[in-house]
Each structure stands twice: as structure tokens, then as C-alpha cells.
Write a protein that holds these residues in place. Structure first.
Motif, short mmCIF file in Angstrom:
data_model
loop_
_atom_site.label_atom_id
_atom_site.label_comp_id
_atom_site.label_asym_id
_atom_site.label_seq_id
_atom_site.Cartn_x
_atom_site.Cartn_y
_atom_site.Cartn_z
N PHE A 234 2.04 0.35 9.40
CA PHE A 234 1.28 1.42 8.75
C PHE A 234 1.53 2.78 9.41
N LYS A 235 1.64 2.81 10.71
CA LYS A 235 1.80 4.07 11.43
C LYS A 235 3.08 4.79 11.00
N ASN A 236 4.14 4.04 10.79
CA ASN A 236 5.44 4.64 10.47
C ASN A 236 5.84 4.52 9.00
N ALA A 237 4.95 3.94 8.20
CA ALA A 237 5.29 3.67 6.80
C ALA A 237 5.68 4.92 6.02
N GLY A 238 5.11 6.06 6.39
CA GLY A 238 5.40 7.30 5.68
C GLY A 238 6.85 7.71 5.73
N LYS A 239 7.60 7.22 6.73
CA LYS A 239 9.02 7.56 6.85
C LYS A 239 9.81 7.15 5.61
N ASN A 240 9.38 6.06 5.00
CA ASN A 240 10.10 5.53 3.85
C ASN A 240 9.45 5.91 2.52
N GLN A 241 8.49 6.79 2.56
CA GLN A 241 7.79 7.18 1.34
C GLN A 241 7.83 8.69 1.12
N TYR A 242 8.90 9.31 1.59
CA TYR A 242 9.01 10.77 1.49
C TYR A 242 8.84 11.24 0.04
N GLY A 243 7.90 12.14 -0.17
CA GLY A 243 7.71 12.73 -1.48
C GLY A 243 7.16 11.79 -2.53
N ASN A 244 6.81 10.57 -2.15
CA ASN A 244 6.32 9.59 -3.11
C ASN A 244 4.81 9.41 -2.95
N THR A 245 4.32 8.29 -3.38
CA THR A 245 2.87 8.07 -3.33
C THR A 245 2.35 8.06 -1.91
N GLY A 246 1.13 8.54 -1.74
CA GLY A 246 0.54 8.60 -0.41
C GLY A 246 -0.18 7.32 -0.02
N ALA A 252 1.39 -8.78 -2.10
CA ALA A 252 1.01 -10.16 -1.78
C ALA A 252 -0.30 -10.15 -0.99
N PHE A 253 -1.31 -9.50 -1.53
CA PHE A 253 -2.59 -9.31 -0.84
C PHE A 253 -3.50 -10.51 -1.13
N SER A 254 -3.07 -11.66 -0.68
CA SER A 254 -3.76 -12.91 -1.02
C SER A 254 -4.80 -13.27 0.03
N ASP A 255 -5.55 -14.33 -0.24
CA ASP A 255 -6.56 -14.81 0.71
C ASP A 255 -5.93 -15.24 2.02
N ASN A 256 -4.69 -15.68 1.96
CA ASN A 256 -4.00 -16.12 3.18
C ASN A 256 -3.44 -14.95 3.98
N VAL A 257 -3.23 -13.84 3.31
CA VAL A 257 -2.65 -12.66 3.97
C VAL A 257 -3.72 -11.74 4.54
N ARG A 258 -4.78 -11.51 3.77
CA ARG A 258 -5.79 -10.51 4.13
C ARG A 258 -6.35 -10.66 5.55
N PRO A 259 -6.70 -11.87 5.99
CA PRO A 259 -7.29 -11.98 7.33
C PRO A 259 -6.32 -11.58 8.45
N HIS A 260 -5.03 -11.62 8.17
CA HIS A 260 -4.03 -11.37 9.21
C HIS A 260 -3.21 -10.11 8.93
N MET A 261 -3.74 -9.27 8.05
CA MET A 261 -3.01 -8.08 7.64
C MET A 261 -2.65 -7.18 8.82
N ASN A 262 -3.59 -6.97 9.74
CA ASN A 262 -3.35 -6.08 10.87
C ASN A 262 -2.25 -6.62 11.78
N THR A 263 -2.30 -7.93 12.03
CA THR A 263 -1.27 -8.54 12.88
C THR A 263 0.10 -8.44 12.23
N LEU A 264 0.15 -8.76 10.94
CA LEU A 264 1.43 -8.73 10.21
C LEU A 264 2.03 -7.33 10.17
N GLN A 265 1.19 -6.32 9.92
CA GLN A 265 1.75 -4.97 9.81
C GLN A 265 2.25 -4.46 11.16
N LYS A 266 1.56 -4.84 12.24
CA LYS A 266 2.03 -4.43 13.57
C LYS A 266 3.37 -5.06 13.90
N GLU A 267 3.63 -6.23 13.33
CA GLU A 267 4.91 -6.92 13.56
C GLU A 267 6.01 -6.43 12.62
N ASN A 268 5.69 -5.41 11.78
CA ASN A 268 6.62 -5.00 10.71
C ASN A 268 6.94 -6.19 9.81
#
Length: 337
Positions: A234-246, A252-268
Motif C-alpha cells: 500500500f505504501k508504494n502502490a501509487g508508483k504504479n497508478q500515476y495519473g489513474n484512480t486514487g 479477491a477480497f474474500s473471507d479468506n483474504v480479508r483477515p490477512h490483508m495487512n500481512t499480504l500487502q506488506k509482503e507485496n
């Protein structure tokens, strides 16, 4: 016949004089430009545009073959996956076209080593030149090999008018370059994801239904943006979204993903969609390609003139009408900028 040895006599290698290097470079640059075809990527994009305009007829036989391994293939495949794939392909050609232009700008800045620098150019240097481009007249004059004459009090009215026309042409050229570099920054990520690993979503929102296909056939379906895949934190995601949506879209925001979203995003390691600007359509891509071609052809013409000129420079700048150029015949003087 018995061959006992073969040798190539190169002669004594001597240091080139400045005049000898200039003559050698002149011959090589002229041959390079003669062999180069500046229309090719534009033709590629126009061919994609033509396929899209007739896609249901053009791809019908191909879809029939695809159905041998994908029995669900049909008109919905043409409407979505094939259409999106062709748009990504067109984006690729348009981005490479812009890189061609700036690779030539970079190489022509040092004409003594033009051949080396254009054939062995460093992609990172060219990319940096594009993304850091500044629309300043001084830079445009330099990039496009046009003498930058300051206006002086002793200039005649005709000379002042000529300088005004030159400045208008340079301003116009700068605006075109600014537009295509902005497009480059908005679409570079999509180009990279398509070129490296096919990290793109050709079917981002499942199959099109019959109603959507019917609307597409009538030319009435408002297609969503093309979509590239990303997993940057999340911290660096803006690098790939230049001029696009903010906002960040996680498909894949499923029940299995949501509880671990923070861990997954930190791991890229969290799947995300990145949407292109809404005007990323074949008409816009072709427009950018046309403008890139215009700049590229002016650059090559001016560079060749500078290389070959004896008494006069025969130089060009874009006219107000997109299909026209303004030509200038400038006498070469010792103090020519």
C-alpha cells in the motif's frame, strides 16, 4: 585445393582526425536514417484499429479454432478478451514509439557516437529522459537541432516575424512532446505488465453476458478501462497508478483474504487491479502514435540536415495544421547557435 590459412588484412589502425570522424559519421548516419522506417509502429497501431473495427468477422475463424481447447469461446471472447488484448498490444506499440523518439533524441545529441548510442542505448536512460522531460523552449531547440536565435534590436521586421513563427513552432512542438510524455507516464505500467509476464487481466470481471455482447456489436457498450495486475504494498502502490484512480482495488477480497490483508500487502503479495485512464481506447492510442510520428520525423529531418548541410540548414517545425510542417532555410554562419 588445400587451404592452409585465411587472414583479414585490416591495415594499420590509426587515430581518426576530427575531419575523418565527421565524414565517417556522416556516411553512417545517412545510411541509418535511410534504412530506418518511422511509420512502422504507426502502421501496427492502425492495423489493430482496423481489426477492432471488424473484429467479429475477422476473429470468427480463429475463435472456432480456440473452441477446440476452450469450449466456452465465442462472441463474448471477441468482445472482451480479444478486444482487451489488442488494446494492450496497441499500448505497447505506442509506448515503444515514444521510446524510439527519445532514444533518437538522446543518440543525436552526440553525433560523433550516434551509431553506438542508438544501437546500444540504455533503456533506463531513455526512460528517465521521458519521465523527467521539461517543456522548456531551450530544451526543445536543443532536442530538435534548431538554432536558438535571440531577438535583437537591429533585426528587421521580417526577421522578427520569422523569429515569431519559429517560437510558435517550438512552443507547438513542446506542447506535443508534453502530451505524449504524460501519456507515457500514465501507461508505462500497463506496457511493462503486458511485456513482462503477461500480468494483465484480459477478463477482469468474468464473462460478458449476451446483452453486453449485443451492445458491443452495435457499438453501444461502454467498456471499462483495461486492467493490469499489481501486488505492490500500500505504501508504494501509487508508483504504479500515476495519473489513474486514487483508490486501490482488491478483486479477491474474500473471507479468506480479508483477515490477512495487512500481512499480504506488506509482503507485496496482495492481488490488486490497476485501471488505465478511461480514455485509453484505440482512437486515443492512434492519436498519440500520430503525434509521436510527427515529432520523430521532424527530428530525423532536422538531424540529417545538420549533418549534411554545407551552406544552408533545411529545418522543420510543426505547423498549426497537424498534417503540415513549416520549413526554414537558414544560412550557416560562424556564429550560428
Amino acid at each position: 585445393m588445400r587451404i592452409v590459412g585465411v587472414s583479414l588484412l585490416l591495415g594499420c589502425i590509426k587515430k581518426m582526425t576530427k575531419e575523418e570522424r565527421e565524414k565517417a559519421n556522416k556516411d553512417q548516419i545517412n545510411r541509418f536514417i535511410s534504412a530506418y522506417y518511422s511509420e512502422w509502429r504507426f502502421i501496427q497501431i492502425l492495423s489493430i484499429q482496423k481489426k477492432l473495427s471488424n473484429k467479429y468477422d475477422f476473429f470468427q475463424d480463429i475463435v472456432d479454432l480456440v473452441r477446440e481447447t476452450d469450449n466456452s469461446a465465442g462472441d463474448k471472447t471477441i468482445a472482451q478478451e480479444i478486444t482487451n488484448g489488442l488494446l494492450f498490444d496497441a499500448v505497447q506499440h505506442s509506448i515503444q514509439y515514444i521510446e524510439d523518439l527519445f532514444a533518437l533524441i538522446n543518440a543525436s545529441s552526440k553525433k560523433d557516437y550516434f551509431i553506438k548510442n542508438i544501437i546500444q542505448y540504455k533503456a533506463g536512460k531513455v526512460e528517465n529522459l521521458i519521465v523527467k522531460f521539461k517543456n522548456e523552449n531551450k530544451i526543445i531547440y536543443e532536442h530538435f537541432h534548431f538554432p536558438n536565435y535571440p531577438e535583437e534590436d537591429d533585426h528587421t521586421e521580417q526577421e522578427k516575424e520569422t523569429l515569431r513563427v519559429i517560437n510558435e513552432g517550438v512552443n507547438r512542438l513542446g506542447l506535443i512532446i508534453a502530451e505524449i510524455t504524460e501519456y507515457y507516464k500514465q501507461h508505462q505500467f500497463f506496457y511493462n505488465q503486458y511485456k513482462h509476464g503477461l500480468s494483465i487481466a484480459l477478463r477482469p470481471y468474468d464473462d460478458y453476458n449476451q446483452e453486453q455482447v449485443a451492445l458491443d456489436k452495435r457499438g453501444e457498450f461502454e467498456k471499462p478501462s483495461i486492467v493490469a495486475l499489481d501486488s505492490l504494498n500500500f505504501k508504494n502502490a501509487g508508483k504504479n497508478q500515476y495519473g489513474n484512480t486514487g483508490y486501490l482495488m482488491m478483486p479477491a477480497f474474500s473471507d479468506n483474504v480479508r483477515p490477512h490483508m495487512n500481512t499480504l500487502q506488506k509482503e507485496n503479495n496482495l492481488l490488486r487491479y490497476v485501471m488505465s485512464p478511461r480514455d485509453t481506447n484505440i482512437e486515443r492510442i492512434a492519436e498519440i502514435a500520430s503525434k509521436t510520428k510527427r515529432c520523430l520525423q521532424i527530428l530525423l529531418h532536422n538531424f540529417r540536415s545538420i549533418i549534411n548541410a554545407e551552406e544552408f540548414y533545411d529545418l522543420r517545425l510543426p505547423a498549426e495544421k497537424e498534417t503540415e510542417v513549416i520549413e526554414f532555410k537558414i544560412e550557416i554562419e560562424e556564429n550560428t547557435p
